[in-house]
Design a protein around this motif. Structure first.
Motif, PDB file in Angstrom:
ATOM      1  N   UNK A   2      -7.013   2.723   1.769  1.00 31.61           N
ATOM      2  CA  UNK A   2      -7.925   1.642   1.410  1.00 31.61           C
ATOM      3  C   UNK A   2      -9.091   1.630   2.400  1.00 31.61           C
ATOM      4  N   UNK A   3     -10.255   1.211   1.943  1.00 32.39           N
ATOM      5  CA  UNK A   3     -11.441   1.062   2.767  1.00 32.39           C
ATOM      6  C   UNK A   3     -11.628  -0.431   3.013  1.00 32.39           C
ATOM      7  N   UNK A   4     -11.925  -0.808   4.263  1.00 37.27           N
ATOM      8  CA  UNK A   4     -12.129  -2.236   4.538  1.00 37.27           C
ATOM      9  C   UNK A   4     -13.276  -2.800   3.698  1.00 37.27           C
TER      10      UNK A   4
END
Length: 128
Positions: free
Chosen positions: A18-20
């Motif tokens: 996941x990407x912030x």
């Protein structure tokens, strides 16, 4: 194939990476903050000599070549057009050694008859 299905069952099909939130929106400003400040240099004024210098060097080079050729060719005879007309083809061939004439004739790709017709300046149309 069986191993692939076992892995999918154990791990699942969901992407676990996941990407912030807001990562890509803030990426460029964060990188720009980390870069050091650079000095802004003013454009240097190019003088007329700097623009003309390559052309002057080129002219000097060609003058030097022409002068050098003139000095090297000073001892050699230069024939005018009138003198060249007076020199026959036989005179110019006499200076060529026999060992060079055969390869030259081979490169002309002429048979003996065509060569004879050429050398005697015969009119080939009356013979064909």
């Amino acid at each position: 194939m069986k191993e692939d299905t076992e892995l999918k069952n154990r791990i699942g099909k969901d992407n676990s990476f996941k990407v912030p939130d807001g990562y890509f929106e803030n990426l460029v400003p964060e990188i720009m903050k980390q870069l050091p400040e650079t000095e802004v240099y003013e454009a240097k004024e190019i003088s007329l000599w700097e623009r003309v210098k390559p052309w002057v060097y080129m002219v000097a080079m060609f003058c030097g070549i022409m002068f050098g050729l003139r000095v090297m060719m000073k001892g050699r005879a230069v024939h005018s057009e009138n003198e060249m007309e007076n020199i026959s083809s036989a005179d110019s061939i006499q200076g060529i050694p026999d060992e060079y004439i055969d390869p030259i004739l081979d490169q002309t790709m002429m048979d003996d008859y065509t060569l004879y017709m050429y050398l005697t300046d015969a009119d080939t149309e009356i013979y064909n």
